[in-house]
Write an enzyme that holds these catalytic residues in place. Structure first.
Site, mmCIF file in Angstrom:
data_model
loop_
_atom_site.group_PDB
_atom_site.id
_atom_site.type_symbol
_atom_site.label_atom_id
_atom_site.label_comp_id
_atom_site.label_asym_id
_atom_site.label_seq_id
_atom_site.Cartn_x
_atom_site.Cartn_y
_atom_site.Cartn_z
ATOM 1 N N HIS A 1 2.140 -7.120 -22.722
ATOM 2 C CA HIS A 1 1.337 -6.132 -23.443
ATOM 3 C C HIS A 1 1.180 -6.465 -24.925
ATOM 4 C CE1 HIS A 1 1.781 -4.038 -19.775
ATOM 5 N NE2 HIS A 1 2.921 -3.442 -20.033
ATOM 6 N N ALA B 1 0.380 2.247 -6.108
ATOM 7 C CA ALA B 1 -0.834 2.459 -5.319
ATOM 8 C C ALA B 1 -1.180 3.936 -5.247
ATOM 9 C CB ALA B 1 -0.658 1.878 -3.921
ATOM 10 N N ALA C 1 0.809 -1.223 0.000
ATOM 11 C CA ALA C 1 0.000 0.000 0.000
ATOM 12 C C ALA C 1 0.836 1.264 0.000
ATOM 13 C CB ALA C 1 -0.922 0.000 1.226
ATOM 14 N N SER C 2 2.113 1.155 0.349
ATOM 15 C CA SER C 2 2.964 2.346 0.381
ATOM 16 C C SER C 2 3.691 2.574 -0.940
ATOM 17 C CB SER C 2 3.995 2.220 1.513
ATOM 18 O OG SER C 2 4.831 1.090 1.292
ATOM 19 N N LYS D 1 6.124 9.301 -27.603
ATOM 20 C CA LYS D 1 5.366 8.307 -26.836
ATOM 21 C C LYS D 1 4.033 8.080 -27.527
ATOM 22 C CE LYS D 1 3.227 7.346 -22.346
ATOM 23 N NZ LYS D 1 3.617 5.920 -22.397
ATOM 24 N N ASP E 1 -3.028 -6.533 -16.666
ATOM 25 C CA ASP E 1 -2.237 -5.986 -17.761
ATOM 26 C C ASP E 1 -2.932 -4.685 -18.126
ATOM 27 O OD1 ASP E 1 -1.118 -5.190 -20.181
ATOM 28 O OD2 ASP E 1 -0.819 -7.232 -20.893
ATOM 29 N N HIS E 2 -2.369 -3.553 -17.705
ATOM 30 C CA HIS E 2 -3.110 -2.295 -17.835
ATOM 31 C C HIS E 2 -3.393 -1.920 -19.285
ATOM 32 C CE1 HIS E 2 0.979 -0.600 -18.322
ATOM 33 N NE2 HIS E 2 0.380 0.385 -18.959
#
Length: 492
Positions: A242, A19, A14-15, A343, A179-180
């Protein structure tokens, strides 16, 4: 109307930076839209000795930039966060965690729904899963779901071992491998474009398509990820997950229905038919690169945390072939790299030219019909473009390429969910369509392992491309051998 979801989330790690940058803001957006309301709680765990108040402050800071006018909502949202210091290797710590989850389950009337999110070093994944079971944190009431970040192993052998550890506690349909890229709007549009349009799907085969090109280009270098990146490289970091996930969506057959189970079946079939190269075939069909120093910045080997003799690749280009009826003979060209021209992510589907160019005979110029190209723009802009041939304006009869295009306007772009927002919502709903199954991961590793093993025993000539380019010359030569060129190329 948004459907309210109920669950106790437990975030291991969580740190961490992920996150703070992605997970907490994504959950807040779900809260703003009504997918989370009153019946949820979020537990953060890490080794840090924080109080609930300190954790709430960190979460509040992570969402502070979303909407100034949402301060009241933010305050209420943050009140659902709790913290417990936790050592994932110490079984005694799981009893305290279970006590807190049980307490919050009753307090928020969650009904036993537990979602465990592992956002930390992958070498702890298996141990956490085993401890969740042995220490009694898996409940009979409600659901138990495990969401895990990449990387999922370093090769097929390690991925298989990890999967066996996870499946000793969780069933396959309870495991959500993030997998974003699968949460991106235009990646999800691939299925709508293909299976929602007869004009597209009827030509989506080797009779009409000459080649498919996939480019995932990054402008920055490794930045502060050097310690991780040097143990991974572009092949593991980008291609195995990806890119092969995108390839599977482009190559799959139409599913029986648009359900997670049916979609996964067809993606697995596609990856099964992906030709696994021999070492000599891999040498001829894949190239790698490492960026040099440019006008500003260091070459890769001079980056902080990178060994001076590192052979880790920052660029990969390759040619993929499928051994099935639909795609036999159609190359899928892929490339990805750091410190490239810009990009962006795009997919270019290049159609075959007419067998006979009837306009070539009366033309006095050297202009010839160009190939039709369907481009899917994934990021930074979102949309489609179809390049077709049309008559040039004026006397005579010459042709020129024109674009038929559609792009999301700025207002609609603001409404598009961020990838993590979309995927967290899907995990809450129990929808695994946009998560990688074990079979998909396994076939991807089997394909990549051959290339990785070859490169591990070869001594490359690095560095071999300049920042601001589109990679080494060998990447262009890969297509030139087949009498093609990258659709996107620099005007130099």
């Amino acid at each position: 109307m948004a459907k309210e979801n109920t669950a106790v989330f437990t975030f291991f790690g969580a740190s961490g930076d992920l996150a703070k940058r992605k997970l907490y803001p994504s959950l807040f957006k779900l809260y703003q839209k009504g997918y989370l309301k009153d019946r949820f709680a979020i537990i953060g765990t890490s080794r840090a000795e924080w109080t609930d108040e300190q954790f709430e402050q960190i979460v509040a800071e992570s969402i502070s930039g979303i909407k100034e006018e949402a301060k009241d909502q933010a305050s209420e949202f943050v009140s659902h966060f709790y913290y417990i210091a936790h050592d994932v290797t110490d079984k005694a710590h799981y009893a305290a965690l279970d006590e807190l989850i049980t307490k919050l389950d009753e307090q928020y009337n969650v009904g036993g729904n537990r979602l465990f999110y592992l956002s930390m070093a992958p070498n702890f994944f298996g141990q956490i899963a085993l401890n969740l079971k042995s220490e009694g944190l898996i409940t009979e009431e409600g659901y138990n779901r495990l969401v895990i970040e990449k990387p999922f192993g370093r090769d097929y052998k390690s991925a298989k071992q990890l999967n066996e550890e996870l499946t000793s506690t969780f069933e396959e349909d309870q495991i959500y491998r993030i997998d974003h890229y699968l949460g991106k709007e235009m990646i999800q549009n691939i299925e709508a474009l293909r299976f929602g349009n007869t004009i597209i799907e009827s030509m989506w085969n080797n009779r009409y398509i000459d080649n498919v090109q996939i480019t995932l280009s990054e402008k920055l270098g490794v930045e502060d990820r050097a310690s991780y990146y040097d143990t991974s490289g572009a092949l593991r970091d980008m291609v195995q997950n990806h890119i092969l996930q995108i390839v599977s969506q482009l190559a799959m057959e139409q599913p029986v229905a648009f359900t997670d189970a049916d979609v996964r079946v067809e993606k697995v079939k596609a990856l099964r038919s992906l030709r696994v190269y021999t070492p000599s075939e891999a040498a001829g069909n894949f190239v790698r690169g490492q960026y040099d120093a440019g006008d500003t910045g260091n070459q890769y080997r001079e980056e902080s945390g990178v060994p001076a003799d590192s052979n880790t690749e920052t660029f990969v280009a390759g040619k993929l072939l499928f051994d099935n009826y639909r795609w036999s003979g159609v190359p899928f060209y892929i490339r990805t790299g750091k410190k490239l021209a810009d990009k962006f992510t795009r997919i270019d589907v290049v159609f075959k030219k007419p067998l006979i160019d009837i306009f070539a005979f009366p033309q006095k110029s050297d202009a010839a019909l160009q190939a039709n190209v369907l481009t899917i723009y994934v990021e930074p802009k979102s949309g489609f473009a179809l390049k077709v041939n049309a008559k040039s304006t004026g006397q005579g009869f010459e042709t020129e390429p024109v674009n038929l295009d559609f792009f999301q306007d700025a207002d609609k772009e603001k409404e598009v969910p961020e990838p993590y927002e979309r995927l967290l919502h899907d995990a809450l709903e129990g929808n695994s369509t946009n998560f990688a199954s074990w079979s998909e991961v396994a076939y991807a590793w089997k394909f990549v392992d051959v290339i990785r093993k070859l490169w591990d025993i070869e001594d490359p000539n690095f560095p071999n491309y300049l920042p601001g380019s589109m990679g080494p010359v060998a990447s262009d030569e890969l297509l030139q051998r087949d009498h093609w060129a990258w659709v996107y190329k620099l005007n130099k």
